[in-house]
Design a protein around this motif. Structure first.
Motif, short mmCIF file in Angstrom:
data_model
loop_
_atom_site.label_atom_id
_atom_site.label_comp_id
_atom_site.label_asym_id
_atom_site.label_seq_id
_atom_site.Cartn_x
_atom_site.Cartn_y
_atom_site.Cartn_z
N GLU A 132 8.67 10.28 0.26
CA GLU A 132 8.28 10.01 1.66
C GLU A 132 7.60 8.65 1.78
OE1 GLU A 132 5.94 12.49 4.09
OE2 GLU A 132 7.46 14.04 4.25
N GLU A 133 6.74 8.36 0.79
CA GLU A 133 6.05 7.07 0.82
C GLU A 133 7.04 5.92 0.72
OE1 GLU A 133 3.19 6.95 1.82
OE2 GLU A 133 2.38 8.92 1.38
N MET A 134 8.11 6.12 -0.06
CA MET A 134 9.14 5.09 -0.16
C MET A 134 9.79 4.86 1.21
SD MET A 134 9.38 4.06 -3.32
CE MET A 134 10.95 3.23 -3.29
N THR A 135 9.99 5.94 1.95
CA THR A 135 10.60 5.78 3.29
C THR A 135 9.63 5.04 4.23
OG1 THR A 135 9.87 7.88 4.30
CG2 THR A 135 11.92 7.92 3.02
N HIS A 136 8.32 5.24 4.00
CA HIS A 136 7.35 4.50 4.83
C HIS A 136 7.46 2.99 4.54
CE1 HIS A 136 4.51 8.26 5.19
NE2 HIS A 136 5.63 8.39 5.85
N ALA A 137 7.52 2.66 3.24
CA ALA A 137 7.64 1.25 2.86
C ALA A 137 8.92 0.66 3.46
CB ALA A 137 7.66 1.12 1.33
N ILE A 188 8.31 14.74 -3.93
CA ILE A 188 8.83 14.60 -2.56
C ILE A 188 7.86 13.76 -1.72
CG2 ILE A 188 9.34 15.89 -0.45
CD1 ILE A 188 10.56 18.05 -2.34
N GLN A 189 6.57 13.95 -1.98
CA GLN A 189 5.57 13.13 -1.28
C GLN A 189 5.77 11.64 -1.61
OE1 GLN A 189 3.70 14.42 0.98
NE2 GLN A 189 2.47 12.62 1.45
N ALA A 190 6.07 11.38 -2.88
CA ALA A 190 6.32 9.99 -3.31
C ALA A 190 7.56 9.43 -2.61
CB ALA A 190 6.49 9.93 -4.83
N ALA A 198 0.84 -1.22 0.00
CA ALA A 198 0.00 0.00 0.00
C ALA A 198 0.87 1.26 0.00
CB ALA A 198 -0.93 0.00 1.22
N GLU A 199 1.99 1.23 0.72
CA GLU A 199 2.88 2.40 0.75
C GLU A 199 3.55 2.59 -0.62
OE1 GLU A 199 2.94 4.46 3.20
OE2 GLU A 199 2.03 3.26 4.80
N LEU A 200 3.91 1.47 -1.25
CA LEU A 200 4.53 1.57 -2.58
C LEU A 200 3.50 2.05 -3.60
CD1 LEU A 200 6.81 -1.61 -2.54
CD2 LEU A 200 7.54 0.77 -2.36
N HIS A 260 -7.16 9.61 -0.28
CA HIS A 260 -6.23 8.48 -0.22
C HIS A 260 -5.57 8.39 1.15
CE1 HIS A 260 -3.55 5.39 -1.66
NE2 HIS A 260 -2.53 6.07 -1.17
N GLU A 261 -5.15 9.53 1.68
CA GLU A 261 -4.49 9.51 3.00
C GLU A 261 -5.46 9.06 4.10
OE1 GLU A 261 -1.43 9.51 3.76
OE2 GLU A 261 -0.67 10.04 1.79
N GLN A 262 -6.75 9.41 3.93
CA GLN A 262 -7.72 8.93 4.92
C GLN A 262 -7.85 7.40 4.86
OE1 GLN A 262 -10.58 12.00 3.56
NE2 GLN A 262 -11.03 12.27 5.70
N LYS A 263 -7.75 6.86 3.64
CA LYS A 263 -7.79 5.40 3.49
C LYS A 263 -6.56 4.77 4.16
CE LYS A 263 -10.02 4.95 -0.93
NZ LYS A 263 -9.67 4.78 -2.34
N VAL A 264 -5.40 5.41 3.95
CA VAL A 264 -4.17 4.88 4.55
C VAL A 264 -4.28 4.91 6.08
CG1 VAL A 264 -1.67 5.21 4.81
CG2 VAL A 264 -2.73 5.48 2.57
N THR A 265 -4.84 5.99 6.61
CA THR A 265 -5.03 6.08 8.07
C THR A 265 -5.88 4.90 8.56
OG1 THR A 265 -4.90 8.48 8.00
CG2 THR A 265 -5.97 7.52 9.92
N GLU A 301 2.17 10.07 12.18
CA GLU A 301 2.54 10.53 10.84
C GLU A 301 1.28 10.79 10.01
OE1 GLU A 301 5.26 11.42 9.48
OE2 GLU A 301 5.18 11.05 7.32
N GLN A 302 0.26 9.93 10.16
CA GLN A 302 -0.97 10.11 9.38
C GLN A 302 -1.71 11.39 9.75
OE1 GLN A 302 -0.06 7.90 6.74
NE2 GLN A 302 -2.17 8.55 6.48
N VAL A 303 -1.58 11.81 10.98
CA VAL A 303 -2.22 13.09 11.38
C VAL A 303 -1.62 14.20 10.52
CG1 VAL A 303 -2.51 14.76 13.26
CG2 VAL A 303 -2.71 12.31 13.73
N GLU A 304 -0.29 14.17 10.38
CA GLU A 304 0.40 15.17 9.55
C GLU A 304 0.04 15.03 8.07
OE1 GLU A 304 4.72 15.72 9.53
OE2 GLU A 304 4.59 15.53 11.72
N GLU A 305 0.02 13.79 7.60
CA GLU A 305 -0.27 13.53 6.19
C GLU A 305 -1.65 14.09 5.81
OE1 GLU A 305 2.57 12.65 4.56
OE2 GLU A 305 2.04 10.63 3.95
N GLU A 306 -2.63 13.80 6.65
CA GLU A 306 -3.99 14.29 6.36
C GLU A 306 -4.04 15.81 6.46
OE1 GLU A 306 -7.44 12.54 8.11
OE2 GLU A 306 -6.58 10.53 8.08
FE1 FEO Z 1 2.50 6.49 3.86
FE2 FEO Z 1 1.04 9.11 2.98
O1 FEO Z 1 1.16 7.67 4.15
#
Ligand code: FEO
Length: 168
Positions: free
Chosen positions: A49-54, A45-47, A16-18, A93-98, A126-131
């Motif tokens: 960040e998602e790589m760092t989450h994965a 840059i957002q992308a 999901a992060e990828l 999308h970020e709400q779904k990830v949360t 992190e999701q609080v910030e993302e949203e």
């Molecule tokens: Fe990996 Fe944007 O949450």
């Protein structure tokens, strides 16, 4: 050692992060196509960040004796009606990830897996910030409306974002 159930759930989350990274790269490419290079840069840059989450999930899984099993990544959409349509989708999308992170946390609680709870708490925060950041841009885009000047100013503002690994 991590449970098989948590291992499978974390592997799903890595996918999901990828996918999120893939979606945001597609959005970045869309912004380039409509000459909004600042929006495109923000999204790239957002992308990243998602790589760092994965990566954070992968490292954790390995540390707990699990195995990372990469699955195929769905193709993202490639076209949007407007910058606002893009950011409406980012916010949704970020709400779904949360919701996915919350489900993982529910599983960790159910399994009494304290280590996973600790790791997942970072993602809850992190999701609080993302949203909030997606919602903030949606609100600005609504204020700006169709104004070319407004979009130009926002493009300049978003171009200022620099990449910092949120996990460090
Ligand atoms: Fe990996 Fe944007 O949450």
């Amino acid at each position: 050692m991590i449970s098989k159930k948590m291992e499978a759930a974390l592997n799903k989350q890595i996918n999901a992060e990828l996918y999120s990274a893939y979606l945001y790269l597609s959005m970045s490419s869309f912004f380039h196509s409509v000459n909004l290079a600042g929006f495109a840069s923000w999204m790239r840059i957002q992308a990243l960040e998602e790589m760092t989450h994965a990566e954070k999930f992968s490292e954790y899984l390995i540390e707990r004796g699990g195995r990372v099993l990469l699955q195929s990544i769905d193709g993202p959409p490639t076209k949007w009606a407007s910058p606002l349509a893009v950011f409406d989708e980012v916010y949704a999308h970020e709400q779904k990830v949360t919701a996915l992170i919350n489900k993982l946390m529910d599983l960790a609680i159910k399994e009494n897996d304290h280590a996973s709870r600790g790791m997942l708490q970072w993602f809850v925060d992190e999701q609080v910030e993302e949203e909030a950041s997606a919602d903030g841009i949606v609100r600005k885009l609504k204020l700006v409306g169709e104004s070319g000047n407004g979009l130009f100013m926002m493009d300049r503002e978003l171009s200022q974002r620099v990449f910092t690994n949120p996990g460090t």
